[in-house]
Design an enzyme around this catalytic site. Structure first.
Site, mmCIF file in Angstrom:
data_model
loop_
_atom_site.group_PDB
_atom_site.id
_atom_site.type_symbol
_atom_site.label_atom_id
_atom_site.label_comp_id
_atom_site.label_asym_id
_atom_site.label_seq_id
_atom_site.Cartn_x
_atom_site.Cartn_y
_atom_site.Cartn_z
ATOM 1 N N LYS A 208 0.096 4.206 -0.271
ATOM 2 C CA LYS A 208 -0.554 5.383 0.315
ATOM 3 C C LYS A 208 -0.349 6.589 -0.602
ATOM 4 C CE LYS A 208 -0.171 3.210 4.789
ATOM 5 N NZ LYS A 208 -0.069 3.342 6.248
ATOM 6 N N GLU B 286 -5.006 -4.583 10.882
ATOM 7 C CA GLU B 286 -3.988 -3.547 11.041
ATOM 8 C C GLU B 286 -4.266 -2.768 12.322
ATOM 9 O OE1 GLU B 286 -2.106 -2.450 6.946
ATOM 10 O OE2 GLU B 286 -3.779 -1.119 7.355
ATOM 11 N N GLY C 137 2.948 -0.942 4.281
ATOM 12 C CA GLY C 137 2.963 0.468 3.906
ATOM 13 C C GLY C 137 4.370 0.911 3.547
ATOM 14 N N GLY C 138 5.019 1.582 4.502
ATOM 15 C CA GLY C 138 6.322 2.199 4.259
ATOM 16 C C GLY C 138 7.346 1.303 3.570
ATOM 17 N N ASN D 156 0.868 -1.179 0.000
ATOM 18 C CA ASN D 156 0.000 0.000 0.000
ATOM 19 C C ASN D 156 0.903 1.227 0.000
ATOM 20 O OD1 ASN D 156 -1.794 2.053 0.479
ATOM 21 N ND2 ASN D 156 -2.411 1.358 2.522
#
Ligand code: 13P
Length: 245
Positions: free
Chosen positions: A10, A165, A228-229, A8
């Protein structure tokens, strides 16, 4: 059951960085077989750029959100049908950032997931408690409410994915303990009313990175990760993919 690793991105990336990241990943999957199904969820405007780099097959494409309606006067929104049309097979719905930033309720998330199913997309339906809720001992209650309220009746293990999450673990470097992850994933699997619950893919998300992926992915009831990151770093994302048992 094959693991699923979803990136993701984002609200990150540019046309150039998306092209580089997607082509780098496509190259890696071409050279050595991935241990998992891989999905990239870039910001909507970058979807065609990523689609062009990944080609057909080994890497899937997903949106980060969709509207509940098929079309119409919804400025700034994207329909599930359009995501499907441009090559997506997945869409994330109910991410905690959308629940927080856009006031998305369980009912809205459920309507979006239903729209995704209708369009032929696999929704990745996100649930998770905040830090205050965990500290108050309310994790199980919150997860039960979110699963009951956010998962459409026609969701099955074959057409939907759930992501756990914990909000306090997202982007913080903190991760839930493997015991806590196993407990919540077990609860989610029990609560899932759709067909084939034993084969339901339940992803863990929240500060998953190359260095902790192996322990998390080996945890009971974990069938992949929503990253994510670390999904913005080709080498770290590949380490996560390679950590799938
Ligand atoms: P991080 O991996 O950056 O913590 O983000 C997790 C997440 O929210 C994925 O959807």
């Amino acid at each position: 059951m094959k693991y699923l690793i979803a990136g993701n991105w984002k609200m990150n990336g540019t046309a150039a960085s998306a092209k580089a990241l997607a082509s780098g990943l496509a190259h890696k999957t071409g050279v050595s077989a991935a241990h998992a199904d891989i999905v990239l969820c870039p910001p909507a405007p970058l979807l065609p750029i990523v689609a062009a780099e990944i080609g057909q097959g080994l890497i899937g494409l997903g949106g980060q959100d969709c509207h509940a309606n098929e079309k119409g006067a919804h400025t700034g929104d994207v329909s599930a049908g359009l995501l499907k049309d441009i090559g997506c097979s997945f869409v994330i719905v109910g991410h905690s950032e959308r629940r927080a930033d856009h006031g998305e309720t369980d009912a809205i998330v459920k309507a979006k997931a239903a729209a995704a199913l209708k369009a032929g997309l696999t929704p990745i339906i996100c649930v998770g408690e905040t830090e205050a809720e965990r500290e108050a001992g309310k994790t199980a209650t919150i997860i039960a409410r979110q699963i009951a309220g956010s998962v459409p009746e026609n969701a099955t293990a074959a057409n939907a994915v759930i992501a756990y999450e914990p909000v306090w673990a997202i982007g913080t470097g903190k991760t839930a303990t493997t015991d806590d992850i196993a407990a919540v994933h077990g609860q989610i699997r029990n609560l899932f009313n759709g067909e084939g619950k034993a084969n339901l893919r339940i992803l863990y998300g929240g500060s998953v990175k190359g260095s902790n992926a192996q322990a998390i992915l080996a945890t009971a009831g974990v069938n992949g990760a929503l990253v994510g990151g670390a999904s913005l770093d080709l080498e770290d994302f590949w380490r996560i993919i390679s950590a799938c048992p």
